[in-house]
Design a protein around this motif. Structure first.
Motif, PDB file in Angstrom:
ATOM      1  N   LEU A   1      10.568 -92.403  63.716  1.00 28.13           N
ATOM      2  CA  LEU A   1       9.547 -93.441  63.600  1.00 28.13           C
ATOM      3  C   LEU A   1      10.184 -94.828  63.606  1.00 28.13           C
ATOM      4  N   PHE A   2      11.352 -94.944  62.972  1.00 27.82           N
ATOM      5  CA  PHE A   2      12.083 -96.210  62.965  1.00 27.82           C
ATOM      6  C   PHE A   2      12.361 -96.674  64.398  1.00 27.82           C
ATOM      7  N   LEU A   3      12.811 -95.750  65.244  1.00 29.42           N
ATOM      8  CA  LEU A   3      13.086 -96.100  66.644  1.00 29.42           C
ATOM      9  C   LEU A   3      11.806 -96.452  67.399  1.00 29.42           C
ATOM     10  N   PHE A   4      10.739 -95.690  67.163  1.00 32.18           N
ATOM     11  CA  PHE A   4       9.459 -95.972  67.820  1.00 32.18           C
ATOM     12  C   PHE A   4       8.960 -97.364  67.451  1.00 32.18           C
ATOM     13  N   LEU A   5       9.023 -97.693  66.160  1.00 36.54           N
ATOM     14  CA  LEU A   5       8.588 -99.032  65.730  1.00 36.54           C
ATOM     15  C   LEU A   5       9.498-100.111  66.296  1.00 36.54           C
ATOM     16  N   GLY A   6      10.776 -99.814  66.433  1.00 38.46           N
ATOM     17  CA  GLY A   6      11.692-100.787  67.026  1.00 38.46           C
ATOM     18  C   GLY A   6      11.335-101.091  68.474  1.00 38.46           C
ATOM     19  N   ILE A   7      11.050-100.045  69.257  1.00 37.50           N
ATOM     20  CA  ILE A   7      10.667-100.251  70.661  1.00 37.50           C
ATOM     21  C   ILE A   7       9.345-101.006  70.754  1.00 37.50           C
ATOM     22  N   ALA A   8       8.358-100.585  69.949  1.00 41.33           N
ATOM     23  CA  ALA A   8       7.057-101.250  69.975  1.00 41.33           C
ATOM     24  C   ALA A   8       7.173-102.706  69.533  1.00 41.33           C
ATOM     25  N   GLY A   9       7.958-102.948  68.470  1.00 42.26           N
ATOM     26  CA  GLY A   9       8.116-104.316  67.977  1.00 42.26           C
ATOM     27  C   GLY A   9       8.830-105.209  68.965  1.00 42.26           C
ATOM     28  N   SER A  10       9.886-104.701  69.613  1.00 44.58           N
ATOM     29  CA  SER A  10      10.594-105.511  70.600  1.00 44.58           C
ATOM     30  C   SER A  10       9.728-105.778  71.824  1.00 44.58           C
ATOM     31  N   HIS A  11       8.910-104.806  72.214  1.00 46.57           N
ATOM     32  CA  HIS A  11       8.004-105.007  73.346  1.00 46.57           C
ATOM     33  C   HIS A  11       6.949-106.067  73.004  1.00 46.57           C
ATOM     34  N   LEU A  12       6.465-106.041  71.766  1.00 47.89           N
ATOM     35  CA  LEU A  12       5.521-107.070  71.329  1.00 47.89           C
ATOM     36  C   LEU A  12       6.194-108.445  71.324  1.00 47.89           C
ATOM     37  N   LEU A  13       7.443-108.507  70.881  1.00 49.77           N
ATOM     38  CA  LEU A  13       8.173-109.778  70.887  1.00 49.77           C
ATOM     39  C   LEU A  13       8.359-110.278  72.315  1.00 49.77           C
ATOM     40  N   ARG A  14       8.551-109.380  73.255  1.00 51.32           N
ATOM     41  CA  ARG A  14       8.681-109.802  74.655  1.00 51.32           C
ATOM     42  C   ARG A  14       7.419-110.517  75.124  1.00 51.32           C
ATOM     43  N   ALA A  15       6.255-109.950  74.787  1.00 54.62           N
ATOM     44  CA  ALA A  15       4.996-110.611  75.163  1.00 54.62           C
ATOM     45  C   ALA A  15       4.864-111.969  74.483  1.00 54.62           C
ATOM     46  N   ILE A  16       5.284-112.039  73.221  1.00 51.08           N
ATOM     47  CA  ILE A  16       5.222-113.319  72.504  1.00 51.08           C
ATOM     48  C   ILE A  16       6.161-114.327  73.158  1.00 51.08           C
ATOM     49  N   HIS A  17       7.362-113.892  73.566  1.00 48.40           N
ATOM     50  CA  HIS A  17       8.308-114.793  74.227  1.00 48.40           C
ATOM     51  C   HIS A  17       7.725-115.323  75.532  1.00 48.40           C
ATOM     52  N   PHE A  18       7.008-114.465  76.258  1.00 47.61           N
ATOM     53  CA  PHE A  18       6.358-114.927  77.480  1.00 47.61           C
ATOM     54  C   PHE A  18       5.470-116.121  77.173  1.00 47.61           C
ATOM     55  N   ARG A  19       4.663-116.002  76.129  1.00 45.93           N
ATOM     56  CA  ARG A  19       3.708-117.071  75.814  1.00 45.93           C
ATOM     57  C   ARG A  19       4.412-118.317  75.311  1.00 45.93           C
ATOM     58  N   LEU A  20       5.380-118.134  74.438  1.00 44.01           N
ATOM     59  CA  LEU A  20       6.045-119.296  73.844  1.00 44.01           C
ATOM     60  C   LEU A  20       6.870-120.062  74.866  1.00 44.01           C
ATOM     61  N   LEU A  21       7.428-119.367  75.843  1.00 45.91           N
ATOM     62  CA  LEU A  21       8.313-120.009  76.807  1.00 45.91           C
ATOM     63  C   LEU A  21       7.605-120.353  78.105  1.00 45.91           C
ATOM     64  N   ARG A  22       6.288-120.180  78.135  1.00 48.18           N
ATOM     65  CA  ARG A  22       5.542-120.470  79.349  1.00 48.18           C
ATOM     66  C   ARG A  22       5.697-121.937  79.726  1.00 48.18           C
ATOM     67  N   GLY A  23       6.105-122.191  80.975  1.00 53.19           N
ATOM     68  CA  GLY A  23       6.268-123.537  81.468  1.00 53.19           C
ATOM     69  C   GLY A  23       7.557-124.201  81.056  1.00 53.19           C
ATOM     70  N   GLY A  24       8.442-123.519  80.344  1.00 51.96           N
ATOM     71  CA  GLY A  24       9.714-124.129  79.938  1.00 51.96           C
ATOM     72  C   GLY A  24       9.614-124.697  78.530  1.00 51.96           C
ATOM     73  N   SER A  25      10.665-124.583  77.765  1.00 55.08           N
ATOM     74  CA  SER A  25      10.665-125.055  76.385  1.00 55.08           C
ATOM     75  C   SER A  25      12.096-125.237  75.934  1.00 55.08           C
ATOM     76  N   GLY A  26      12.308-126.225  75.083  1.00 51.70           N
ATOM     77  CA  GLY A  26      13.630-126.417  74.517  1.00 51.70           C
ATOM     78  C   GLY A  26      14.000-125.249  73.619  1.00 51.70           C
ATOM     79  N   LEU A  27      15.293-124.941  73.579  1.00 53.60           N
ATOM     80  CA  LEU A  27      15.744-123.782  72.820  1.00 53.60           C
ATOM     81  C   LEU A  27      15.447-123.947  71.329  1.00 53.60           C
ATOM     82  N   PHE A  28      15.685-125.139  70.778  1.00 55.05           N
ATOM     83  CA  PHE A  28      15.441-125.352  69.354  1.00 55.05           C
ATOM     84  C   PHE A  28      13.948-125.216  69.039  1.00 55.05           C
ATOM     85  N   ARG A  29      13.107-125.751  69.923  1.00 60.50           N
ATOM     86  CA  ARG A  29      11.664-125.633  69.702  1.00 60.50           C
ATOM     87  C   ARG A  29      11.221-124.179  69.799  1.00 60.50           C
ATOM     88  N   PHE A  30      11.817-123.439  70.731  1.00 61.73           N
ATOM     89  CA  PHE A  30      11.477-122.022  70.849  1.00 61.73           C
ATOM     90  C   PHE A  30      11.829-121.267  69.565  1.00 61.73           C
TER      91      PHE A  30
END
Length: 381
Positions: A68-97
């Motif tokens: 379950l730990f591994l399953f949650l890790g994969i699901a959580g990282s995949h969710l973070l990927r979607a969040i990164h898409f939104r936060l970095l849309r159009g370009g963003s400074g690294l510190f602001r990100f």
């Protein structure tokens, strides 16, 4: 440092399907990354030799919890990927990100930890044969340990993800830059070919005009108009935008030449706001629409008709309208290149700020309408 991690749709929004489904390369990295973590956390349990039946029960719960730990890790990282898409849309400074992504990272790790702890204790309490002295109460140390472990893994995962995407974007930028340089060289070559001794061409037309008797007024006028059109064509090759008044002069010359050919079958009128004369427009934008109106409207109607060209200012918008009699037909395969090029030019110059629409009415007229922003800077200077 500015980072732009993933491609966007033409309207600036990321592609939702690609966000959630990912790419084969992405899932391959997920498989290798979390596969390595799984080997690290599960291999000690598989080689452990239980001493009695109670140990076997505890070991089974521990293995299920690690899975379950591994399953949650994969699901959580995949969710973070979607969040990164939104936060970095159009370009963003690294510190602001980092400032924007850190709360999301903590939230995902907290959810994973609470889920894992609750599931582990639920399994342990409901599994027959568990030792009576097995600790089932929640402790701050256990929660903090799991949270720290998840947080460390997600920080490492995020760092690798950003680095890999940034390297890929740099490679893509270098490739795009190489393509752009090749296109510029090709455009320069074409411009040079188009400008080979233009004075010879104009002098030849003037010589031809001088050979015609003065009483042949229409042929002399046609040659003069043609020379003006050629001069406008060669002169606009180096310009991205020209004043509307110059474009209207080109339209007038074109319509005058076409009227010599069609005579009474072609009637035309240009109605433009005087204040719009200096508004910059792409060269040969209106001329292309007027040419379509003559070719696909006037030439196909018995008795011809009138082509009306209008230019109106409405606030910060310049509206260019060309109206002609006829019906809107679907272009055959390979046709309609001019309108496709027009749309591409508007998108390259103004993005989504400019619009183009082609429509017909029950009254038997076709209308081409272009709306251009008069205050925005072109995307390509």
């Amino acid at each position: 440092m500015s980072i732009m991690l993933d491609p966007a749709m033409p309207d600036g929004r990321p592609e939702s399907r690609r966000i959630w489904l990912g790419t084969p390369g992405y899932w391959l990295c997920q498989l290798f990354g979390w596969g390595g973590v799984g080997f690290a956390v599960l291999s000690p349990l598989f080689i452990y030799q239980p001493r009695n039946a109670a140990d076997e029960v505890v070991l089974g719960v521990a293995i299920e919890s690690r899975i379950l730990f591994l399953f949650l890790g994969i699901a959580g990282s995949h969710l973070l990927r979607a969040i990164h898409f939104r936060l970095l849309r159009g370009g963003s400074g690294l510190f602001r990100f980092i400032l924007r992504a850190l709360p999301c990272l903590l939230m995902v790790c907290a959810i994973q930890t609470l889920w894992l702890e609750a599931d582990f204790r639920a399994r342990a309490s409901s599994r027959p044969g568990m030792p009576e002295d097995f600790p089932l109460a929640w402790t701050a140390a256990d929660v903090l340990d799991d949270f720290t472990y998840y947080l460390a893994l997600m920080v490492i995962w995020t760092g690798f993800y950003i680095c890999l995407r940034h390297l890929r974007d740099q490679q893509r930028a270098r490739l795009d830059r190489a393509r752009l340089e090749a296109a510029v060289r090709e455009s320069e070559l074409r411009a040079l070919k188009a400008q080979i001794n233009p004075h010879f061409l104009f002098n030849s037309l003037n010589s031809l005009r001088s050979l015609l008797p003065f009483e042949m007024e229409k042929p002399r006028e046609a040659i003069t108009r043609l020379a003006d059109l050629l001069r406008a064509s060669l002169g606009s090759g180096q310009e991205t935008l020209i004043p509307l008044r110059i474009e209207l002069e080109t339209v007038e010359n074109y319509l005058a030449i076409e009227q010599l050919r069609h005579e009474d079958a072609l009637r035309w009128r240009i109605d433009a706001d005087p204040a719009a004369g200096e508004v910059p427009v792409p060269p040969f934008l209106l001329q292309g629409l007027v040419e379509n109106a003559v070719k696909h409207g006037i030439c196909r109607i018995e008795g011809g008709g009138e082509v009306i060209t209008e230019a109106r200012l409405s606030g910060e918008i310049l509206r260019l309208r060309v109206t002609n009699p006829g019906r809107l037909l679907h272009p055959a395969p390979g046709r309609g290149v001019g309108l496709a090029n027009l749309r591409a030019r508007l998108e390259l110059l103004f993005g989504q700020s400019a619009t183009f629409a082609l429509s017909d009415s029950n009254a038997g007229t076709v209308e081409a309408l272009v709306e251009l922003p008069i205050s925005s800077t072109p995307l390509i200077p």
